[in-house]
Design a protein around this motif. Structure first.
Motif, PDB file in Angstrom:
ATOM      1  N   THR A  81     -72.103 -96.827   9.589  1.00  0.00           N
ATOM      2  CA  THR A  81     -71.092 -97.794   8.940  1.00  0.00           C
ATOM      3  C   THR A  81     -72.247 -98.422   7.722  1.00  0.00           C
ATOM      4  O   THR A  81     -73.323 -98.198   7.712  1.00  0.00           O
ATOM      5  N   VAL A 132     -62.430-100.573  16.473  1.00  0.00           N
ATOM      6  CA  VAL A 132     -60.927 -99.752  16.275  1.00  0.00           C
ATOM      7  C   VAL A 132     -60.598 -99.530  17.788  1.00  0.00           C
ATOM      8  O   VAL A 132     -61.116 -99.153  18.508  1.00  0.00           O
ATOM      9  N   GLN A 133     -59.426-100.024  17.618  1.00  0.00           N
ATOM     10  CA  GLN A 133     -58.614 -99.908  18.873  1.00  0.00           C
ATOM     11  C   GLN A 133     -57.270 -99.031  18.760  1.00  0.00           C
ATOM     12  O   GLN A 133     -56.834 -98.588  17.711  1.00  0.00           O
ATOM     13  N   ARG A 173     -71.446-106.160  13.547  1.00  0.00           N
ATOM     14  CA  ARG A 173     -70.086-106.524  12.544  1.00  0.00           C
ATOM     15  C   ARG A 173     -69.288-105.298  12.378  1.00  0.00           C
ATOM     16  O   ARG A 173     -68.194-105.671  11.456  1.00  0.00           O
ATOM     17  N   THR A 174     -69.616-104.331  13.042  1.00  0.00           N
ATOM     18  CA  THR A 174     -68.443-103.174  12.978  1.00  0.00           C
ATOM     19  C   THR A 174     -67.161-103.522  13.533  1.00  0.00           C
ATOM     20  O   THR A 174     -67.039-104.304  14.435  1.00  0.00           O
ATOM     21  N   ALA A 175     -66.458-103.095  12.473  1.00  0.00           N
ATOM     22  CA  ALA A 175     -64.796-103.295  12.912  1.00  0.00           C
ATOM     23  C   ALA A 175     -64.344-102.947  14.293  1.00  0.00           C
ATOM     24  O   ALA A 175     -64.828-101.632  14.435  1.00  0.00           O
TER      25      ALA A 175
END
Lengths: 345, 524
Positions: free
Chosen positions: A6, A16-17, A12-14
């Motif tokens: 990233t 993902v769900q 701070r990675t978003a």
């Protein structure tokens, strides 16, 4: 550029769900209701008329159910036709007139000119293809707005039908192989219904599982953005009018099969309006906010079974239009409210 | 500033104050759009208001117009009528005599001059009786004459030249009997006008102040015009009033210095030499013409971010749109990786290796009602197509990878694009653009309307892309941003490249100087 690195520090990675994972349960319930309420309502109406003493003997009868299924086939095909332009943000007001013209072409070719059934059917569908081509040229080449172009073409076509038929229906001499197809059952289901289901599956497939179908939705969502990402917007819009004309031509053939006549009074503007309202009503269900095949078909049957039950219960002819109009307004109003809430989420 | 000078004198600085703004602040959340701004505009004078993008000019105009309210504490006074700055309304503003002509004139091009004036004023009688066009015409002609418009009132406004249309808009704002309008605020009236026509317009503006006694607030990016026209000039920076210049202090170098934050005059920029480079440029353009662009030539090397500094109307957006096939070019050659390419539309531009992130995100960048995932794969579904269907799982995997790689904060790929924040929408648009592995990334105002942390991430994304060997061209009206992101900056002024700053030379102050410098001065 190939690894999964990233661009921002760890932590701070978003997240993902999986879809819907973060959606609170209350919202999931309301989403479910939004998607399936039209379907549930249709089922409730069927149950109601099956149980209501006034209609409990006539409504559930095989003959009534089959009648509704058979009668609505033409409307479903025309509704499928208008879906394509609607999805990419255009209206096709010429579908009803196209179906009428195709119907007259089939009846005239087979009954008055004895051209044989296969050729007559080809001519009927050909009328639809030709109208689609004219609409395509007017909208994508000449640059007329779709509403105006198809309104003009539809009106012109209705006039030409009157010129050709002198207002009289073509009644005698239609080959029985055509009318048999409209009247007979296959395994207890009207043949015409099976045919319509086939078309529905094809359109569902094209819109949902092919790239082109999904590009149509992108064009409808934001035409400028679609152009900027390199989609061939004119070609997609043209294609939608071609498909819409072609399916309207098919609907004309089905009209002859179902009614056994070529009647210039059948179809026309009222068919266009019924198809458009079914498409809009259908956009409130299954995939809310999007024109979709299953929703549109459910909408057609919701109206058809309601009107059938009401008339069996003794309601007068005007009930059909009043019910249709009210259902459209209520459903779209409710759905607009939900959409606004969704975009605020 | 000399406050409380109520006696009328010969010098504009001593005339009576018509508009007094005292201690006006405006916050949006934690960010300040205006900080304690006070200024005075006097009768019969032209007061220039200058500042870079985001300096607070439009916030101030909006408050004066009563479209938005300031924080409590400040006050606004027009010719003796005073209102608290947090309670101003559009009704108060109009009644007090403030008149506005916005950059987007808000006129009706397909209606006649008479109709344009009559609509704003209201027709003279109510009800259904027919409109007395003869009366309206006879009233309109002298009004138009007063503002220097000689066209017949039955002409369509769209047939008039650009300065005449602006003058009609001014006439409309001031048409009522003399003194009800006291202060005229002109927002960038000359932004889209060629120099000669701008001069004519400004001469009329000057006359309105000198002869008719209006107090005029002139907002402009063109410092030479401001220097020639204004009696006093206020400079805004970061929402605060830096200084108000008067009389002999109004010079271009002084204004540039204040705009950029450096004190006094900035040194003259020296062109950066782009000599002896070994590599083949990723992009070479030669003699591009079309629209405002005239004879634009430059190279961009692999791994390089080229900034374009220019004002509105300089051709900065046109340059990007032309390279992406959205606007026609009348002349010029384009080479990508040494090969000549012909751009006759977006598909050709994409084939040639261009990707474009538009300035108008909402209008051209996103499919707001579609899921984030569909936005990310928008034009690439063919990649997932394998008879008989688009492979949803492969698509979802790519969507998840892009969300994580480009740090897009969303519940999932299913979330509607329109519900994401501006910064996350922008990252998604960029993710989509970069997914095609472009050779040249064209970015128009990439961090407009995004928060500070998203801005840093966007810069990081650009840098990562060019580090892999691509090139990027960034247009931004935020010169701080340009100096932060660019390896080299070209100044574009009225369609021409007027300067170049190389590594080590790029500073916001220099960029202001290059971009604001008038072409006339450039030729000297």
């Amino acid at each position: 550029m190939t690894t999964e690195v990233t661009l921002v520090d760890e932590g701070r990675t978003a997240d993902v769900q999986p879809p819907d994972a973060g959606v609170p349960s209350r919202r999931r319930v309301s989403l479910f209701l939004e998607r399936y309420s039209l379907l549930l309502l249709t089922a409730a109406i069927i149950v109601f008329f099956c149980l209501d003493p006034a209609t409990s003997s006539t409504f559930p009868a095989a003959r009534n159910i089959k009648n509704v299924l058979g009668d609505e086939s033409v409307l479903i095909v025309v509704t499928l036709a208008v879906l394509f332009p609607l999805i990419c943000g255009e209206f096709d007001f010429s579908v009803g007139a196209t179906a009428t013209a195709s119907q007259i072409a089939v009846a005239s070719a087979s009954a008055e000119h004895s051209l044989g059934v296969p050729l007559s059917v080809v001519i009927g569908v050909g009328v639809g293809v030709a109208v689609g081509a004219v609409n395509t040229i007017l909208v994508t080449r000449v640059g007329i707005s779709g509403i105006i172009a198809t309104l003009g073409v539809g009106t012109l076509l209705a006039g030409l039908v009157m010129l050709y038929t002198d207002g009289r229906a073509i009644v005698g001499g239609i080959p029985t192989s055509i009318t048999d197809f409209g009247a007979n059952d296959v395994l207890g289901v009207p043949a015409i219904t099976i045919c319509t289901v086939g078309f529905g599956m094809l359109v569902l497939y094209a819109l949902t599982f092919t790239p082109s179908g999904r590009y149509l939705y992108a064009v409808g969502s934001n035409r400028k953005a679609a152009r900027l990402v390199g989609l061939k917007v004119e070609r997609l819009i043209g294609g939608s009018f071609m498909l819409s004309g072609t399916l309207a031509g098919v609907a004309g053939v089905l009209l002859v099969a179902r009614n056994g006549v070529g009647d210039p009074q059948i179809g026309g503007t009222s068919l266009t309006l019924e198809a458009l309202s079914a498409a809009f009503l259908g956009a409130t269900a299954i995939r809310p906010g999007r024109f979709n095949v299953v929703g549109a078909v459910v909408a057609v049957f919701f109206i058809a079974f309601s009107v059938s039950g009401l008339s069996l219960a003794g309601a007068k002819g005007w009930v059909s239009d009043v019910f249709n109009g009210t259902a459209l307004i209520v459903a779209v109003a409710v759905s607009t409210y939900f959409a606004r809430r969704r975009m605020q989420a | 500033m000399n406050d409380n000078a109520t006696t009328a004198g010969d010098s504009p600085r001593e005339r009576e104050a018509v508009l007094t703004i005292s201690g006006v602040s405006k916050h949006h959340g934690p960010t300040a759009a205006l900080r304690d701004v006070s200024l005075t505009v006097r009768r019969g004078s032209v007061h220039g208001l200058i500042g870079g993008n985001g300096a607070g000019k439009s916030s101030l105009v909006k408050i004066l117009a009563g479209v938005s309210q300031a924080d409590s504490g400040g006050s606004i006074e027009v010719d003796g009528r005073r209102v608290d700055a947090d309670r101003i309304s559009s009704g108060w503003s109009a009644a007090a005599g403030l008149r506005f002509v916005h950059q987007d004139l808000g006129v009706f091009d397909d209606m006649t001059l008479a109709e344009n004036l009559a609509i704003a004023r209201g027709y003279d009688h109510p009800g259904v009786r027919p409109i007395r066009w003869r009366d309206i015409r006879s009233r309109v002609v002298p009004v138009l004459e007063r503002f220097g418009v000689t066209a017949h009132p039955d002409r369509s406004l769209g047939d008039l030249s650009a300065p005449d249309r602006t003058l009609v808009a001014i006439a409309r704002a001031l048409q009522e009997e003399e003194q009800s309008g006291k202060v005229l605020v002109l927002d960038e009236p000359t932004a889209c006008l060629p120099a000669a026509e701008a001069d004519r317009l400004l001469a009329t503006v000057r006359r309105l102040a000198d002869d008719d006694g209006y107090a005029i607030v002139l907002i402009s990016h063109r410092l030479d015009e401001v220097a020639r026209t204004a009696d006093t000039v206020s400079v805004l920076r970061d929402g605060a009033l830096v200084r108000t210049l008067g009389g002999g202090e109004i010079t271009e170098p002084a204004m540039v210095g204040l705009l950029a934050g450096a004190s006094g005059e900035a040194s003259s920029p020296e062109p950066y030499s782009a000599a002896d480079r070994a590599d083949t440029p990723v992009l070479r353009v030669d003699g591009l013409c079309g629209g405002q662009l005239s004879d634009v030539s430059f190279d961009v090397m692999p791994g390089e971010v080229l900034g374009i500094a220019g004002l509105l109307g300089s051709g900065r957006s046109r340059l990007l749109r032309s390279l992406y096939g959205l606007a026609p070019l009348t002349a010029g050659e384009i080479h990508v990786d040494g090969r000549p390419v012909r751009i006759d539309g977006v598909p050709a531009a994409i084939r040639a290796g261009f990707a474009y992130v538009p300035e108008d995100r909402a209008g051209e960048g996103v499919f707001a009602d579609m899921p984030l995932g569909d936005n990310l794969t928008a034009n690439r579904l063919n990649r997932y197509w394998a008879w008989p269907a688009v492979k949803g799982r492969a698509e979802a995997r790519d969507v998840a990878r892009m969300i994580s790689r480009y740090v897009i904060r969303a519940r999932s790929g299913a979330q509607p694009m329109g519900t994401l924040s501006g910064g996350n929408q922008q990252k998604a648009v960029m993710a989509h653009a970069l997914e095609g592995a472009p050779r040249v990334l064209l970015l128009d105002e990439p961090s407009q309307g995004v928060d500070v942390s998203a801005r840093a991430e966007i810069h990081r994304i650009v840098r990562t892309a060019v580090d892999a060997g691509a090139a990027a061209i960034v247009v931004s009206s935020d010169f701080e941003e340009l100096s932060a992101i660019s390896d080299r900056v070209l100044a574009l002024n009225k369609g021409r490249v007027t300067g170049e700053l190389g590594p080590g030379d790029i500073a916001a102050a220099r960029l202001h100087q290059l971009a604001f410098r008038s072409v006339k001065e450039e030729k000297v």
